[in-house]
Design a protein around this motif. Structure first.
Motif, short mmCIF file in Angstrom:
data_model
loop_
_atom_site.label_atom_id
_atom_site.label_comp_id
_atom_site.label_asym_id
_atom_site.label_seq_id
_atom_site.Cartn_x
_atom_site.Cartn_y
_atom_site.Cartn_z
N LYS A 70 -11.82 -3.80 6.54
CA LYS A 70 -10.86 -4.17 7.26
C LYS A 70 -10.90 -5.36 7.47
O LYS A 70 -9.87 -5.44 8.85
CB LYS A 70 -12.17 -3.72 8.88
CG LYS A 70 -12.30 -2.05 8.77
CD LYS A 70 -13.40 -1.90 9.83
CE LYS A 70 -13.31 -0.12 10.34
NZ LYS A 70 -14.14 -0.12 11.66
N ARG A 71 -11.38 -6.10 6.77
CA ARG A 71 -10.58 -7.50 7.31
C ARG A 71 -9.61 -8.06 5.97
O ARG A 71 -9.34 -9.53 6.13
CB ARG A 71 -12.26 -8.43 7.19
CG ARG A 71 -13.35 -8.57 8.19
CD ARG A 71 -14.32 -9.78 8.66
NE ARG A 71 -14.27 -10.14 7.71
CZ ARG A 71 -14.91 -11.41 7.03
NH1 ARG A 71 -15.82 -10.37 7.19
NH2 ARG A 71 -14.48 -12.93 6.60
N TYR A 72 -9.63 -7.36 5.96
CA TYR A 72 -9.03 -7.78 4.32
C TYR A 72 -6.79 -7.78 5.13
O TYR A 72 -6.82 -6.99 5.83
CB TYR A 72 -8.59 -6.58 3.21
CG TYR A 72 -9.46 -7.01 1.56
CD1 TYR A 72 -9.15 -7.66 0.66
CD2 TYR A 72 -10.94 -6.26 2.48
CE1 TYR A 72 -10.02 -8.16 -0.22
CE2 TYR A 72 -11.45 -6.61 0.74
CZ TYR A 72 -11.50 -7.58 0.05
OH TYR A 72 -12.68 -8.08 -0.69
N ARG A 73 -5.82 -8.79 4.18
CA ARG A 73 -4.99 -8.31 4.40
C ARG A 73 -3.91 -7.89 3.34
O ARG A 73 -4.65 -8.82 2.39
CB ARG A 73 -4.25 -10.11 5.03
CG ARG A 73 -4.78 -10.53 6.45
CD ARG A 73 -4.48 -10.11 7.26
NE ARG A 73 -2.98 -9.89 7.44
CZ ARG A 73 -2.40 -9.00 8.85
NH1 ARG A 73 -3.18 -8.91 9.46
NH2 ARG A 73 -0.85 -9.46 8.76
N LEU A 74 -2.73 -7.51 3.14
CA LEU A 74 -1.95 -7.34 2.34
C LEU A 74 -1.04 -7.52 2.48
O LEU A 74 0.27 -7.35 3.11
CB LEU A 74 -2.17 -5.97 2.33
CG LEU A 74 -1.26 -5.15 1.09
CD1 LEU A 74 -1.82 -5.24 -0.15
CD2 LEU A 74 -1.50 -2.91 1.51
N HIS A 75 -0.88 -8.92 1.60
CA HIS A 75 0.61 -9.58 1.69
C HIS A 75 1.40 -8.61 0.19
O HIS A 75 0.88 -8.23 -0.58
CB HIS A 75 -0.10 -10.95 1.01
CG HIS A 75 -0.39 -11.78 2.27
ND1 HIS A 75 0.23 -12.60 3.03
CD2 HIS A 75 -1.66 -11.50 1.92
CE1 HIS A 75 -0.95 -13.49 3.63
NE2 HIS A 75 -1.84 -12.44 3.32
N TYR A 76 3.00 -9.19 0.27
CA TYR A 76 3.51 -8.92 -0.32
C TYR A 76 4.67 -10.09 -0.39
O TYR A 76 4.79 -10.63 0.55
CB TYR A 76 4.53 -7.19 0.21
CG TYR A 76 4.86 -7.22 1.81
CD1 TYR A 76 5.93 -7.47 1.28
CD2 TYR A 76 3.93 -7.16 2.96
CE1 TYR A 76 6.80 -7.81 2.69
CE2 TYR A 76 4.15 -7.39 3.77
CZ TYR A 76 6.48 -7.11 4.27
OH TYR A 76 7.34 -6.81 5.19
N ARG A 77 5.48 -9.47 -1.50
CA ARG A 77 6.52 -10.34 -2.41
C ARG A 77 7.90 -8.72 -2.01
O ARG A 77 7.47 -8.34 -3.52
CB ARG A 77 6.56 -11.34 -3.30
CG ARG A 77 7.59 -11.91 -3.55
CD ARG A 77 6.91 -12.83 -4.53
NE ARG A 77 7.56 -13.51 -5.52
CZ ARG A 77 7.52 -14.41 -6.97
NH1 ARG A 77 5.99 -14.35 -7.09
NH2 ARG A 77 8.49 -14.77 -7.10
N LEU A 78 8.79 -8.96 -2.05
CA LEU A 78 9.88 -7.70 -2.29
C LEU A 78 10.76 -9.23 -4.03
O LEU A 78 10.69 -10.13 -3.93
CB LEU A 78 11.46 -7.67 -1.75
CG LEU A 78 10.86 -7.48 0.35
CD1 LEU A 78 11.53 -7.74 0.98
CD2 LEU A 78 10.26 -6.40 -0.22
N VAL A 79 10.47 -8.16 -4.95
CA VAL A 79 10.19 -8.33 -6.16
C VAL A 79 11.39 -6.83 -7.27
O VAL A 79 11.48 -5.90 -5.88
CB VAL A 79 9.16 -8.54 -6.92
CG1 VAL A 79 9.46 -7.96 -8.96
CG2 VAL A 79 9.03 -9.39 -6.91
N PRO A 80 13.05 -7.79 -7.52
CA PRO A 80 14.11 -6.05 -7.72
C PRO A 80 13.00 -5.65 -8.79
O PRO A 80 11.73 -5.93 -9.59
CB PRO A 80 14.36 -7.21 -8.58
CG PRO A 80 14.91 -8.62 -8.33
CD PRO A 80 13.53 -8.75 -7.59
N LYS A 81 13.36 -4.24 -8.90
CA LYS A 81 11.98 -3.74 -9.67
C LYS A 81 12.51 -4.30 -10.80
O LYS A 81 11.59 -3.63 -12.61
CB LYS A 81 13.06 -1.73 -10.18
CG LYS A 81 12.78 -1.39 -8.79
CD LYS A 81 13.66 0.08 -8.96
CE LYS A 81 13.67 0.63 -7.09
NZ LYS A 81 14.09 2.53 -7.66
#
Length: 111
Positions: A70-81
């Protein structure tokens, strides 16, 4: 520490908010505190992490055993396929996350 600082500035959601992820392709970082525990990629971030896709089949197996999930964060970075393999490979090499068991084939990233 500088690499982690960069990840902290990427957009993020909690695991309970994963339905708010974009549908675009990208690389994601599962982070708890000051540590990246898992790095992955998807052609649709939302589909990968919600019931729209195979989350119940694959991701649930990955996150169910996580302590303090429950304490995790999901970070993301948009990247072309076309760059997903290369970016994922370089990020896994940089962070060496403990939950990444399968390593990306380096040859696949060079082609």
């Amino acid at each position: 520490m500088l690499d982690l600082t960069r990840v902290l500035f990427y957009p993020s959601v909690s695991l309970s908010e994963r339905q708010n992820l974009p549908r675009e392709s990208g690389v994601y970082y599962l982070r708890l505190g000051f540590k990246v525990d898992y790095i992955g990629q998807s052609t649709s971030l939302r589909q990968r992490w919600t019931n729209e896709g195979d989350w119940k089949h694959k991701q649930r197996i990955r996150i169910e055993p996580l302590p303090n999930k429950k304490r995790y964060r999901l970070h993301y970075r948009l990247v072309p396929k076309r760059k997903l393999d290369w970016v994922e490979y370089s990020e896994i090499e940089r962070f060496n996350p403990p939950y990444n068991v399968k390593r990306v084939d380096r040859q696949k990233c060079v082609d």
